[in-house]
Scaffold this active site. Structure first.
Site, PDB file in Angstrom:
ATOM      1  N   SER A 157       0.913  -1.182   0.013  1.00  0.00           N
ATOM      2  CA  SER A 157       0.139   0.081   0.140  1.00  0.00           C
ATOM      3  C   SER A 157       0.907   1.378  -0.001  1.00  0.00           C
ATOM      4  O   SER A 157       1.673   1.315   0.611  1.00  0.00           O
ATOM      5  CB  SER A 157      -0.859  -0.149   0.984  1.00  0.00           C
ATOM      6  N   ARG A 241      -3.346  -4.653  13.461  1.00  0.00           N
ATOM      7  CA  ARG A 241      -4.589  -5.679  13.342  1.00  0.00           C
ATOM      8  C   ARG A 241      -5.930  -5.221  14.026  1.00  0.00           C
ATOM      9  O   ARG A 241      -7.047  -5.341  13.558  1.00  0.00           O
ATOM     10  CB  ARG A 241      -4.201  -7.093  13.986  1.00  0.00           C
ATOM     11  N   GLU A 362      -2.679  -7.888   7.224  1.00  0.00           N
ATOM     12  CA  GLU A 362      -2.197  -7.831   8.267  1.00  0.00           C
ATOM     13  C   GLU A 362      -2.200  -9.340   9.030  1.00  0.00           C
ATOM     14  O   GLU A 362      -2.567  -9.477  10.042  1.00  0.00           O
ATOM     15  CB  GLU A 362      -3.191  -6.827   9.349  1.00  0.00           C
ATOM     16  N   ARG A 374      -1.939 -21.495  19.272  1.00  0.00           N
ATOM     17  CA  ARG A 374      -0.467 -21.880  19.884  1.00  0.00           C
ATOM     18  C   ARG A 374      -0.419 -21.225  20.919  1.00  0.00           C
ATOM     19  O   ARG A 374       0.155 -21.686  21.981  1.00  0.00           O
ATOM     20  CB  ARG A 374       0.272 -21.362  18.544  1.00  0.00           C
TER      21      ARG A 374
END
Length: 379
Positions: A157, A241, A362, A374
């Site tokens: 971007s 995020r 992201e 995890r």
């Protein structure tokens, strides 16, 4: 727990909403249709402090929190998700310089970034390294007081337009420990760009490959130490995020509000659409899901502000839920518009196109699930 915004946060929200509705919403359809990068509008946003939201104030930043940023980005995206998302990426790159740069680097790059006299890009993804970001191959070899940079970044971007590129590159061994971060100014010999990508959405921001061919970058442009680049990139993504999740909420909220207005005016079978219980249930579910996603997003931002060890997991959860929910709610809003939702006279189809990529960038939402699982399995 207090779920109310503070007085300051309400002021930020009001300022962002007024700017979005007055300066962005009237032009968003034109920016999309004509692929216009709205530089003047972006710089006007910077005058309100939106170009360095969580950059320290000694270099022109606003010094705000991640929760403040989430509130701001939701409002901006309600007018134009594509433009709001670019502002988010610019903020992410600027924060990386602020957080990991030394005083000389901060004062060199950030004042112009905080006014958007200069624009910034975040360069991690490569043609062969998407979800497996630690396998990136763009290489920087030390040559005296410079690095010689070779490789290619994909889907960047601001590519071809930005003034500053924050680049993750390999300076050492394979894997995450061999990655460093360099700040590469536009105009550096050996820096070039691919064609502008023809995208499904996000038309108000340029996107291209960023190419390095024997590109000489001063060692003094490295953020942190050699081998710290992957950590720097991932810490940048925690906040990115949250912002992209907030952009999904803003776009979806605008779509839902448009659907509420449309179903109140449109009549079928001699009654407004919103008088039918089936549609009322859909509206109730849309509102409930957006509220739930917003609560998780704000909690994740709150933990990131406090440097909570669980912040990365919560940021992944919030990004996954907010972007999936945002797209689903917008898709439902399009359905409630019927055929009118599919034509460009109405904003729904543009919002839908813009929000779809949020489930990919992201870190894809599949990668978000890996991060979450995890962390939980590791205890």
């Amino acid at each position: 727990m207090d779920f109310l915004l503070t007085e300051d946060q309400t002021a930020f929200q009001d300022a962002a909403r007024a700017f979005a509705q007055n300066e962005m919403a009237p032009h968003a359809a034109k920016w999309d249709a004509e692929h216009i990068f709205p530089e003047d509008t972006l710089r006007a946003a910077a005058e309100l402090g939106f170009a360095g939201i969580y950059v320290r104030d000694d270099v022109g930043g606003s010094g705000l929190t991640r929760l403040d940023a989430a509130v701001i980005f939701e409002e901006l995206a309600a007018a134009c998700p594509s433009t709001a998302a670019y502002i988010s990426i610019h903020n992410m790159a600027s924060w990386m310089i602020d957080r990991f740069g030394n005083d000389e680097q901060r004062h060199k790059f950030l004042p112009k970034l905080c006014t958007m006299e200069h624009f910034a890009s975040y360069c991690l993804t490569e043609p062969g390294a998407g979800s497996d970001a630690a396998s990136l191959k763009t290489k920087a070899e030390r040559d005296g007081d410079h690095y010689v940079l070779n490789g290619e970044k994909a889907f960047i971007s601001g590519g071809g337009r930005s003034d500053v590129y924050v680049v993750m590159c390999r300076t050492g061994e394979p894997g995450p420990k061999g990655i460093s971060t360099l700040v590469v100014p536009a105009g550096t010999p050996g820096l070039s760009f691919g064609k502008q990508e023809e995208k499904m959405g996000w038309h108000s921001q340029p996107t291209s490959a960023v190419i390095f061919e024997n590109c000489r970058v001063p060692v003094e442009n490295r953020l942190g130490e050699e081998g710290e680049g992957f950590k720097i990139a991932m810490m940048g993504l925690d906040g990115g995020r949250l912002n992209i999740g907030a952009c999904s909420l803003g776009g979806a909220r605008a779509a839902m509000e448009a659907a509420l207005e449309y179903t109140g005016m449109r009549k079928q079978f001699n009654a407004p659409l919103n008088s039918f219980q089936g549609l009322q249930f859909k509206i109730a579910d849309m509102a409930t899901e957006l509220e739930a996603a917003r609560l998780l997003l704000h909690k994740a931002a709150w933990t990131l502000d406090r440097k909570d060890p669980d912040a990365t997991r919560l940021c992944a959860m919030a990004k996954r839920l907010a972007t999936d929910t945002g797209f689903a709610v917008t898709n439902e809003a399009l359905q409630l518009h019927g055929g009118y939702g599919y034509i460009r006279e109405y904003p729904i189809e543009r919002i839908l196109r813009d929000l779809r990529v949020h489930q990919i960038l992201e870190g894809t939402n599949e990668i978000m699930r890996l991060i979450i699982s995890r962390k939980m399995i590791a205890g």
